[in-house]
Design an enzyme around this catalytic site. Sequence first.
Site, PDB file in Angstrom:
ATOM      1  N   HIS A 457       0.828  -1.202   0.000  1.00  0.00           N
ATOM      2  CA  HIS A 457       0.000   0.000   0.000  1.00  0.00           C
ATOM      3  C   HIS A 457       0.865   1.256   0.000  1.00  0.00           C
ATOM      4  CE1 HIS A 457      -2.356   3.222   1.931  1.00  0.00           C
ATOM      5  NE2 HIS A 457      -3.318   2.751   1.152  1.00  0.00           N
ATOM      6  N   ARG A 563      -9.049   5.347  -8.931  1.00  0.00           N
ATOM      7  CA  ARG A 563      -9.610   4.476  -7.884  1.00  0.00           C
ATOM      8  C   ARG A 563     -10.543   5.322  -7.036  1.00  0.00           C
ATOM      9  NH1 ARG A 563      -4.135   4.372  -7.556  1.00  0.00           N
ATOM     10  NH2 ARG A 563      -3.016   2.490  -8.179  1.00  0.00           N
ATOM     11  N   CYS A 834      -3.045  -1.145 -16.278  1.00  0.00           N
ATOM     12  CA  CYS A 834      -2.990  -0.121 -15.236  1.00  0.00           C
ATOM     13  C   CYS A 834      -2.344  -0.638 -13.968  1.00  0.00           C
ATOM     14  CB  CYS A 834      -4.382   0.425 -14.952  1.00  0.00           C
ATOM     15  SG  CYS A 834      -5.520  -0.813 -14.348  1.00  0.00           S
TER      16      CYS A 834
END
Length: 879
Positions: A457, A563, A834
């Site tokens: 992350h 996102r 992507c």
Amino acid sequence: MAKWVYMFSEGDMTMRNLLGGKGANLAEMTSIGLPVPQGFTITTEACTQYYEDGRKINDEIMAQVMEGVKKMEEINGKKFGDLQNPLLVSVRSGARASMPGMMDTILNLGLNDEVVAAMIAGNPDPKFERFVYDSYRRFIQMFSDVVMEVGKKYFEQLIDQMKAEKNVKFDVELTAADLKKLAEQFKAEYKKQLGKDFPSDPVQQLKLAIEAVFRSWDNPRANVYRRDNDIPYSWGTAVNVMPMVFGNLNDESGTGVAFTRDPATGEKKLMGEFLINAQGEDVVAGVRTPMPIAQMEKEFPDAYADFIKVCDILENHYHDMQDMEFTVENKKLFMLQCRNGKRTAQAALKIACDLVDEGHKTEAEAVAMIDPRNLDTLLHPQFDAKALKAATPLGKGLGASPGAACGKVVFTAEDAEEWGARGEKVVLVRLETSPEDITGMKAAQGILTVRGGMTSHAAVVARGMGTCCVSGCGDINMDEENKKFTLAGKEFHEGDYISIDGSTGNIYEGEIPTVDASIAGEFGRIMAWADKYRRLKVRTNADTPRDAKKARELGAEGIGLCRTEHMFFEEDRIAAFREMICADTVEERVAALDKILPYQQGDFEQLYEALEGCPVVIRFLDPPLHEFVPTDEEDIKKLADAQGKSVESIKALIASLHEFNPMMGHRGCRLAVTYPEIAVMQTKAVIRAAINVQKAHPEWKIDPEIMIPLVGEVKELKYVKKFVVETADAEIAAAGIDMKYQVGTMIEIPRAALTADEIAKEADFFCFGTNDLTQMTYGFSRDDAGKFLSAYYDAKILENDPFAKLDQVGVGKLMKMAMELGKPVNPALTVGICGEHGGDPSSVEFCHKIGLDYVSCSPFRVPVARLAAAQAAIANAGK
Ligand code: ADP
Ligand code: MG
Ligand code: MG
């Protein structure tokens, strides 16, 4: 019979794969008549054979080596091991791609006590005696270190002792007798360390040295360098054996290194250093301070003039900046190496442009010669070079997002925000980050995590924001609770200064000043050339108008992935989102979603504005819902109060969201299948935003692209798409506007690739989500793979992190399959990528080859992708 050995006169620069870079260039310099001591190259194939034979040089190879020795003896009129006229050689490694400092060289091989004695007997000059012993002690030391892996330090200690004894500062001040004694001490040290005598037979020495070079291909340093530089293990290294020329013969001799242009700035001027009475590595090793190359003109005017001529010849021959090693023996110049010099990103751009202007290169060639991986460094703040030189790293993690950062340590996202708001520069240090840390991450100069790999992350988000990040520094001993950690024995508390380098992964104690990156004019020129050649479009992964604008500045032609979930974490929205999650009925959920709708619509409007009519792919909600629920008591209580529910019932709900394997759990389109109202709300937000911006800017053409994530079965897509289409059509009809829109899907589950022919019937576009696709194809968790990857590297099961560099064999096969199945069914299908791979040069080339329409990557990788796409087009032209 295979040919394992080539004389320099048998090769040329096109034979780099076989002869290695050094060997091919020595051969080329020979063929254009430059003064190169004549030897031979043992091929890279022999290296591969050495490993196939169980790390042995087989008889056939050794026989060819001995033939090479014989020819070398004839050419040079000297004989290996001879007492009258002994031939001494260097044994040098040389891989296809230069791997500087990776594998060591042995000089003066062929010496032993008898040869030394005979040489001295043949020349009464005391200076010559000194030279012979100097060469001998060097040889024993290098051979022991490189071949037998006895540490250098034992020998250096002995030299230091000798210098102290003699009360001298430099090794040139040691006399013949001193050096003779040193050679004796070195041999004794060798025996002490290894329990046997130093090998005296030159042929034996040679064989051991060649083996050592082959062996060094597999040493840990070489393996790490290869991984960092995309060099396959299978290539192997060549070995060059050539007669010594002696820069340490006397004061009429010396050795030097030089660049035809400044490797730091690219400026067109000779740069280099020279040392009188010295050998090989002395110049770089810093045993004495070398003189600037220009001063060589005074000392050795003839050799200098010759060298300047050679520089010219080589630049005109290779049409690139040259990095050269040379030696002067008795005033005569010998060339020992040339190669296209390594250079900073800044210099690379300047040199490429200058070479075009000087007529050396075409624009396409200039584009092809820039290493896209280096561009990154031009786009981020850097450490002040001087300050950095003076600093020693305390530890090292993964260079997860480039740039340099320096600030005070904070341990929570809240602190980062708070300290940032009052103007402090901070580095956020966490075990790992989670989506709720985003605002804190934004406020930080840099992010340092203990856990997580290149697609953790922290790494992904930091790259997206262009914030420096070092991830996965397992050496940190973290105590988040007490806001402290230790690294390399040093304890850090909140507020202590730390500096991190997101390119190298280095971590430093204290404050190293940074300087802002500047984008020079050449950068724009090269990019403009690249754009002429590339076929692939380049989009960006951006969730915010700020990132999108940055990406546009850097040349992005649209958004390939927005996102939507990142938008939910901001203070004002998370409450409504949590309300949505806690809803017991559809009505409650819709009511909560209605509160979110205006926020989403506003965000999308800003994005469409920022993109000025360029395409924007908006992906619908993807992560599992548990990522959004509160974890601490206070927030849970707040939520319960807001919902008019008991704390217990909220806790029960949170518990019910727990999943054993959330990455394969209730996420992606599965959320929309369960709660279609989420997709309906998001569709309204997208279409309404598009309509508003379209109305405000009739000059733009806005065609919304909606992407449904994590589809594995066409019926999932069909089911969700029905809600999207109904909603979108109704919105468009109500607005009385003519607007087209697309509904596509991520291809990120292997089953989607396997059934792409079915899915293509329902999808307007595909976008390869290669982070998840890699995770699910390998079955490696992208957040945990870091724990075992190093074992995989050591075992040679993997050479690269498949999350950073696309696994073309497996994941790539699925991508190709999806293309081949999808396109015939739906010829209008557009296809992009992507995942993180969209900004990795070798992965971009693969995408070019299999016919993708675009790649999408984080904003700061856009120039990298543009250049890589151009290079792919240039390299594959006509194929
Ligand atoms: P690296 O790739 O680390 O530069 P090299 O094989 O180029 O290693 O050699 C190390 C040093 O030894 C260089 O300075 C080189 O010029 C010198 N050297 C190599 N071979 C010879 C030789 N035959 N005669 C004199 N010096 C040599
Ligand atoms: Mg060299
Ligand atoms: Mg995904």
